[in-house]
Design an enzyme around this catalytic site. Structure first.
Site, PDB file in Angstrom:
ATOM      1  N   ASP A  24      -2.670   1.901  11.366  1.00  0.00           N
ATOM      2  CA  ASP A  24      -1.588   2.205  10.428  1.00  0.00           C
ATOM      3  C   ASP A  24      -0.308   2.267  11.260  1.00  0.00           C
ATOM      4  OD1 ASP A  24       0.341   3.463   8.843  1.00  0.00           O
ATOM      5  OD2 ASP A  24      -1.136   4.667   7.768  1.00  0.00           O
ATOM      6  N   ARG A  41      -0.793 -12.093 -10.625  1.00  0.00           N
ATOM      7  CA  ARG A  41      -1.571 -11.121  -9.851  1.00  0.00           C
ATOM      8  C   ARG A  41      -2.110 -11.785  -8.580  1.00  0.00           C
ATOM      9  NH1 ARG A  41      -6.486 -10.895 -11.192  1.00  0.00           N
ATOM     10  NH2 ARG A  41      -6.165 -10.477 -13.406  1.00  0.00           N
ATOM     11  N   LYS A  95       8.360   3.159   3.922  1.00  0.00           N
ATOM     12  CA  LYS A  95       9.065   3.810   5.015  1.00  0.00           C
ATOM     13  C   LYS A  95       9.992   2.814   5.723  1.00  0.00           C
ATOM     14  CE  LYS A  95       6.168   6.910   3.555  1.00  0.00           C
ATOM     15  NZ  LYS A  95       4.857   7.150   4.131  1.00  0.00           N
ATOM     16  N   TYR A  97      -2.793  10.744   8.247  1.00  0.00           N
ATOM     17  CA  TYR A  97      -1.939  10.924   7.070  1.00  0.00           C
ATOM     18  C   TYR A  97      -2.763  11.592   5.953  1.00  0.00           C
ATOM     19  CZ  TYR A  97       0.825   9.730   2.981  1.00  0.00           C
ATOM     20  OH  TYR A  97       1.547   9.787   1.815  1.00  0.00           O
TER      21      TYR A  97
HETATM   22  C1  LIG Z   1       3.483   7.353   3.584  1.00  0.00           C
HETATM   23  C2  LIG Z   1       2.336   6.959   4.421  1.00  0.00           C
HETATM   24  C3  LIG Z   1       1.204   6.352   3.851  1.00  0.00           C
HETATM   25  C4  LIG Z   1       1.037   6.169   2.358  1.00  0.00           C
HETATM   26  O1  LIG Z   1       1.930   5.246   1.850  1.00  0.00           O
HETATM   27  P1  LIG Z   1       2.479   5.255   0.330  1.00  0.00           P
HETATM   28  O2  LIG Z   1       3.404   4.116   0.326  1.00  0.00           O
HETATM   29  O3  LIG Z   1       3.130   6.585   0.118  1.00  0.00           O
HETATM   30  O4  LIG Z   1       1.290   5.077  -0.556  1.00  0.00           O
HETATM   31  C5  LIG Z   1       0.200   5.947   4.715  1.00  0.00           C
HETATM   32  N1  LIG Z   1       0.275   6.140   6.034  1.00  0.00           N
HETATM   33  C6  LIG Z   1       1.347   6.737   6.610  1.00  0.00           C
HETATM   34  C7  LIG Z   1       1.363   6.921   8.086  1.00  0.00           C
HETATM   35  C8  LIG Z   1       2.410   7.161   5.825  1.00  0.00           C
HETATM   36  O5  LIG Z   1       3.451   7.760   6.403  1.00  0.00           O
END
Ligand SMILES: *Cc1c(COP(=O)(O)O)cnc(C)c1O
Length: 400
Positions: free
Chosen positions: A169, A45, A194, A97
């Site tokens: 982000d 962990r 992504k 988001y």
């Molecule tokens: C998908 C997404 C998230 C969340 O991520 P997960 O991997 O689904 O938990 C956060 N910010 C943005 C801009 C996203 O597209």
């Protein structure tokens, strides 16, 4: 050396065996020679050699000093919010988001952390909304799903002068196009689900810190809370990220072609893509991003109803109807009823997420095939099913 060369060779060859692929250390613990005497790893962990390669790779890619890989993007966001204390405030981009909105509003407001949502495309709004309690500024640029652009360097300067941290982000741009730390951000988070992973085959998140001390606090929070990324998923992200420059360049080139096609389609009202000169954030995006404008394109319909959007998203064949983005296969979704359904309708609309808004994640198929696909779906709104099919016989044949 080019960025791609640097990236590919920053992923080390295994020193023990010469394995060109990073070994997956599928283990829970590490044997110690004497209490506290070990090879730098004690419990998986706290640290794992496979995860560590991923963390170092992304830290380098983003120009940060430290990174921590989490089980999801939201777990990464959650760790950043845990830097705050009850009574602190977050100043966040309004077109945020949906999952981040849910976490901030429905979990952290209950712990006494207030969130102010602001249109951050205008720096003046950020300055106005600052209070003495603002400890964290939260940006997405481009935003999800209307691709709003905020000036990272200008907002970083405001945050710094007020003693707040700026977290960006960077999921949509990816480090292949934009490196917020180099523009003054303190923290970068990603949904590695992504573009970093890039193949729609995992859920992962990462936090990168500019400063070693902030990085160490995130690491402490990660170890204390436990939402780590598994060794196998760490390996998958490493494999995905090796090709990120190649992929994101192609995603961006395809997306620009699709966006230009949409601009000219009679069923379409507005097209949101920062690569279009008509986009209000085009200039700022061109200044702070390089190599393209990303793979996400959104648009609204002349017939601004959820029903019209539903017709379109159910009629494409190559664009698959699914949440998420950033993979090889093209996806599309209807934010109002999918990704953004947890945001109240009024708030959603005022942030520009119209009822007919459709979001595309443009994949790596041939651009013309994608244009034919979205084109025939939009034609349905204008010509009806029969005529639309007759209008595109070549494309129709492809799908039979
Ligand atoms: C998908 C997404 C998230 C969340 O991520 P997960 O991997 O689904 O938990 C956060 N910010 C943005 C801009 C996203 O597209």
């Amino acid at each position: 050396m080019s960025n791609a060369t640097q990236l590919i060779h920053s992923i080390p060859v295994d020193s023990l065996t010469g394995s060109i692929s990073v070994p997956i250390y599928q283990t829970s613990t590490f044997v110690q020679d004497a209490p506290g005497q070990h090879k730098g790893y004690d419990y998986a962990r706290s640290n794992n050699p496979t995860r560590e390669v991923l963390e170092r790779t992304i830290a380098t890619l983003e120009g940060g000093t430290a990174a921590s890989a989490f089980a999801s993007g939201l777990a990464a966001i959650d760790a950043v919010v845990k830097l705050l204390r009850s009574g602190d405030e977050i100043l966040a981009v309004d077109d945020i988001y949906g999952g981040a909105f849910r976490l901030f509003t429905h979990i952290y407001e209950g712990f006494g952390i207030k969130v102010n949502y602001v249109d951050t495309t205008d720096v003046a709004n950020v300055i106005d909304a600052f209070t003495d309690k603002t400890k964290l500024v939260w940006l997405e640029t481009p935003t999800n799903p209307t691709l709003k652009i905020s000036d990272i360097a200008a907002i970083a300067a405001v945050a710094r002068s007020r003693g707040a941290l700026l977290c960006v982000d960077n999921t949509f741009a990816s480090p292949a196009l934009q490196q917020p730390i180099k523009l003054g951000a303190d923290i970068v988070v990603h949904s590695a689900t992504k573009y970093l992973g890039g193949h729609s085959d995992l859920i992962a998140g990462i936090v990168v810190a500019a400063d070693a001390e902030v990085g160490a606090r995130i690491r402490f929070i990660q170890n204390a809370s436990g939402a780590i990324l598994s060794p196998h998923d760490s390996w998958l992200v490493i494999r995905g990220v090796e090709t990120i420059y190649l992929r994101v360049k192609e995603h961006s080139a395809n997306a620009l072609k699709v966006a230009r096609f949409l601009e000219d389609h009679p069923a379409v009202d507005k097209v949101y893509y920062p690569g279009l000169t008509s986009h209000p954030g085009h200039k700022v995006a061109s200044r702070q991003q390089s190599g393209g404008y990303g793979g996400v394109v959104s648009f609204t319909l002349r017939e601004d109803t959820g029903a019209a959007a539903t017709k379109v998203v159910c009629a494409t064949r190559l664009f698959k109807l699914a949440e998420s983005l950033g993979g090889v296969k093209s996806l599309l979704c209807h934010p109002a009823t999918m990704t953004h359904k947890s945001i109240p309708a009024e708030k959603r609309r005022s942030a520009g997420v119209a009822d007919s808004l459709v979001r595309l994640s443009v994949g790596l198929e041939d651009a013309q095939d994608l244009i034919n696909d979205i084109g025939q779906a939009l034609d349905l709104l204008i010509y009806g099913r029969k005529n639309a099919a007759a209008k595109a016989p070549a494309a129709a044949a492809l799908w039979l």
